[in-house]
Design a protein around this motif. Structure first.
Motif, PDB file in Angstrom:
ATOM      1  N   THR A 154       0.680  -1.120   0.215  1.00 17.01           N
ATOM      2  CA  THR A 154       0.520   0.209  -0.481  1.00 17.01           C
ATOM      3  C   THR A 154       1.244   1.468   0.062  1.00 17.01           C
ATOM      4  OG1 THR A 154      -0.300   0.230   2.512  1.00 17.01           O
ATOM      5  CG2 THR A 154      -1.760  -1.161   1.622  1.00 17.01           C
ATOM      6  N   THR A 155       1.534   1.671   0.523  1.00 16.27           N
ATOM      7  CA  THR A 155       3.154   2.397   0.295  1.00 16.27           C
ATOM      8  C   THR A 155       3.162   2.596  -0.728  1.00 16.27           C
ATOM      9  OG1 THR A 155       3.505   2.174   2.805  1.00 16.27           O
ATOM     10  CG2 THR A 155       5.193   2.630   1.024  1.00 16.27           C
ATOM     11  N   ALA A 156       4.266   1.936  -1.462  1.00 15.23           N
ATOM     12  CA  ALA A 156       4.832   1.710  -2.469  1.00 15.23           C
ATOM     13  C   ALA A 156       3.116   1.925  -3.848  1.00 15.23           C
ATOM     14  CB  ALA A 156       4.986   0.254  -2.962  1.00 15.23           C
ATOM     15  N   ILE A 157       2.805   2.117  -3.380  1.00 17.01           N
ATOM     16  CA  ILE A 157       0.907   2.046  -4.679  1.00 17.01           C
ATOM     17  C   ILE A 157       1.021   3.748  -4.461  1.00 17.01           C
ATOM     18  CG2 ILE A 157      -1.351   2.062  -5.210  1.00 17.01           C
ATOM     19  CD1 ILE A 157      -0.935  -0.427  -4.291  1.00 17.01           C
ATOM     20  N   GLN A 158       0.743   4.011  -3.296  1.00 17.63           N
ATOM     21  CA  GLN A 158       0.397   5.472  -2.911  1.00 17.63           C
ATOM     22  C   GLN A 158       2.069   6.450  -3.118  1.00 17.63           C
ATOM     23  OE1 GLN A 158      -1.475   6.845   0.592  1.00 17.63           O
ATOM     24  NE2 GLN A 158      -0.674   4.345   1.212  1.00 17.63           N
ATOM     25  N   GLU A 182      -8.285   1.620  -5.815  1.00 17.65           N
ATOM     26  CA  GLU A 182      -8.283   2.591  -4.486  1.00 17.65           C
ATOM     27  C   GLU A 182      -7.378   3.459  -4.442  1.00 17.65           C
ATOM     28  OE1 GLU A 182     -10.757   0.974  -1.395  1.00 17.65           O
ATOM     29  OE2 GLU A 182     -12.634   0.792  -2.839  1.00 17.65           O
ATOM     30  N   LEU A 183      -5.852   2.855  -3.972  1.00 10.13           N
ATOM     31  CA  LEU A 183      -4.732   3.499  -3.599  1.00 10.13           C
ATOM     32  C   LEU A 183      -4.228   3.839  -5.509  1.00 10.13           C
ATOM     33  CD1 LEU A 183      -3.695   1.577  -0.374  1.00 10.13           C
ATOM     34  CD2 LEU A 183      -4.437   3.356  -0.914  1.00 10.13           C
ATOM     35  N   GLY A 184      -4.883   3.529  -6.549  1.00  5.14           N
ATOM     36  CA  GLY A 184      -4.049   4.312  -8.066  1.00  5.14           C
ATOM     37  C   GLY A 184      -3.905   2.773  -8.571  1.00  5.14           C
ATOM     38  N   ALA A 185      -3.756   1.910  -7.985  1.00  5.36           N
ATOM     39  CA  ALA A 185      -3.102   0.505  -8.910  1.00  5.36           C
ATOM     40  C   ALA A 185      -4.353   0.374  -9.734  1.00  5.36           C
ATOM     41  CB  ALA A 185      -3.121  -1.342  -8.052  1.00  5.36           C
ATOM     42  N   ASP A 186      -3.664  -0.175 -11.299  1.00  6.04           N
ATOM     43  CA  ASP A 186      -4.146  -0.273 -11.939  1.00  6.04           C
ATOM     44  C   ASP A 186      -2.885  -0.775 -13.206  1.00  6.04           C
ATOM     45  OD1 ASP A 186      -5.909  -0.184 -14.722  1.00  6.04           O
ATOM     46  OD2 ASP A 186      -6.108   1.253 -15.084  1.00  6.04           O
ATOM     47  N   PRO A 187      -3.513  -2.498 -13.767  1.00  4.04           N
ATOM     48  CA  PRO A 187      -3.832  -3.652 -12.957  1.00  4.04           C
ATOM     49  C   PRO A 187      -3.838  -3.660 -11.470  1.00  4.04           C
ATOM     50  CG  PRO A 187      -2.435  -4.522 -14.413  1.00  4.04           C
ATOM     51  CD  PRO A 187      -2.372  -3.176 -14.728  1.00  4.04           C
ATOM     52  N   ALA A 188      -5.234  -3.990 -10.918  1.00  4.91           N
ATOM     53  CA  ALA A 188      -5.028  -4.742  -9.576  1.00  4.91           C
ATOM     54  C   ALA A 188      -5.457  -6.197  -9.716  1.00  4.91           C
ATOM     55  CB  ALA A 188      -5.954  -3.836  -8.512  1.00  4.91           C
ATOM     56  N   ILE A 189      -4.511  -6.814  -9.637  1.00  2.00           N
ATOM     57  CA  ILE A 189      -4.624  -8.351 -10.209  1.00  2.00           C
ATOM     58  C   ILE A 189      -4.294  -9.484  -9.539  1.00  2.00           C
ATOM     59  CG2 ILE A 189      -3.668 -10.640 -11.852  1.00  2.00           C
ATOM     60  CD1 ILE A 189      -1.423  -8.450 -12.986  1.00  2.00           C
ATOM     61  N   GLY A 319      -2.833  -3.859   4.306  1.00  2.00           N
ATOM     62  CA  GLY A 319      -2.161  -2.229   5.121  1.00  2.00           C
ATOM     63  C   GLY A 319      -1.470  -2.240   6.330  1.00  2.00           C
ATOM     64  N   LYS A 320      -1.135  -1.774   7.729  1.00  2.00           N
ATOM     65  CA  LYS A 320      -0.889  -2.423   8.407  1.00  2.00           C
ATOM     66  C   LYS A 320      -1.550  -2.619   9.813  1.00  2.00           C
ATOM     67  CE  LYS A 320       3.341  -1.643   9.096  1.00  2.00           C
ATOM     68  NZ  LYS A 320       4.427  -2.625   8.854  1.00  2.00           N
ATOM     69  N   VAL A 321      -1.137  -3.476  10.728  1.00  2.00           N
ATOM     70  CA  VAL A 321      -1.346  -3.768  12.120  1.00  2.00           C
ATOM     71  C   VAL A 321      -0.278  -3.355  12.947  1.00  2.00           C
ATOM     72  CG1 VAL A 321      -1.925  -5.587  13.725  1.00  2.00           C
ATOM     73  CG2 VAL A 321      -2.404  -5.697  11.022  1.00  2.00           C
TER      74      VAL A 321
END
Length: 325
Positions: A154-158, A182-189, A319-321
């Motif tokens: 999630t960090t890398a995508i953003q 939703e975070l911006g990945a296209d495609p998300a596979i 994401g994070k726990v």
């Protein structure tokens, strides 16, 4: 102070909250009253006895935390008692206090709560050092992130999107794919339902990924070589599915590609401090502007560290726990 201890290497049942000796900041260190700690897959490996801390570091688990500075060791400049900070740690984060070299400490970024800030240091330093400092991802290039719904993912995508790159991600379910989109990945596979190489090549008109950030390891090596673009860079940062595989050097040469493999925890202090300084200069402004935020799946009490490990092991999170102290 209170800390989570692993009574012996093993399963989640070895984790217990206990009293341990108080800490004192040494020369060049700060003492932090911990507010929250990030949970990482490396913590599970340490609990199991497969990933010991660096020589001289605390035996306690935990690679990142946030909190307030309680004391300064000799020779520390740039921070003051009471400052709200987060820190990259060699170990020791699952505790009410931690000592850490001042060079690994970051001010809490504007716009992020002190608890959520605990989810930034390990993931941001890992992504920035590997995708940008090492692999040199450029504006307009394509990044493929394996494990896109993880803290790293999630960090890398953003971050890649904020700096003008296209991002593709692989995940293990449709609902995680939707979160990555939703975070911006296209495609998300969803790799469980389709061939990620075919999906990536189709989405990029056969070009592939200029940079691949891989946490899987051996099981994906040959597929990553198919997916990487000409002049591309494959960066291996995890070995979740094996450490040994055969590499077709002819195919690698034909694509004029590079395979890079790195770790963060065992680097010399000076190298880690240089990464932290680069993050503060280049990434912290993006966090303050809202382009990058910690994606926090849940926050559990420190006493529930075993449950936090169960969530990570079962991949139930996006994401994070975090653990709150």
């Amino acid at each position: 102070m209170r800390a989570v201890v692993a009574r012996s290497p093993g399963g989640r049942e070895v984790l217990a909250l206990a009293d341990v000796p108080d800490l004192v900041a040494g020369e060049g260190e700060v003492l932090i009253d911990v507010v929250a700690a990030g949970v990482n897959r490396a913590d599970i490996s340490q609990r199991e006895g497969r990933y010991p801390p660096p020589p001289g570091a605390s035996e306690l688990i935990g690679l990142e935390c946030s909190g307030r500075i309680a004391a300064l060791g000799a020779g520390v400049d740039g921070f003051g008692v009471g400052d709200e900070v987060c820190a990259l740690l060699p170990s020791g984060g699952y505790a009410s206090q931690v000592t850490v070299a001042a060079g690994l400490v970051l001010p809490k970024p504007d716009g992020v709560s002190l608890v959520d800030a605990a989810g930034l240091p390990e993931t941001v330093c890992t992504v920035w050092s590997n995708v940008f400092m090492l692999a040199g991802l450029q504006q307009g290039e394509t990044l493929l992130v394996h494990g896109g719904a993880s803290g790293i993912g999630t960090t890398a995508i953003q971050l890649a999107r904020a700096l003008g790159a296209r991002v593709a991600a692989t995940v293990g379910s449709d609902w995680k794919a939707e979160r990555c989109r939703e975070l911006g990945a296209d495609p998300a596979i969803n790799y469980q339902a389709s061939d990620f190489v075919a999906e990536l090549l189709s989405a990029t008109s056969g070009h592939g990924a200029d940079v691949i950030l891989d946490v899987v390891g051996a099981a994906y090596l040959s597929r990553n070589l198919e997916a990487v673009a000409t002049n591309g860079r494959l960066v291996v940062i995890g070995l979740q599915k094996g450490a040994t595989a055969e590499l077709n050097l002819g195919a690698l040469m034909a694509k004029r590609a590079a395979v890079l493999a790195t770790g963060l925890r065992m680097r010399p202090l000076a190298e880690k401090a240089a990464i932290v300084a680069s993050v503060r200069e280049n990434v912290w402004p993006l966090v303050a502007e809202g382009h990058l935020k910690p994606i926090v799946d849940r926050v559990l009490p420190l006493a529930e560290a075993a449950e936090a490990h169960r969530v990570i092991e079962a991949s139930e999170h996006v994401g994070k726990v975090l653990l709150s102290v």
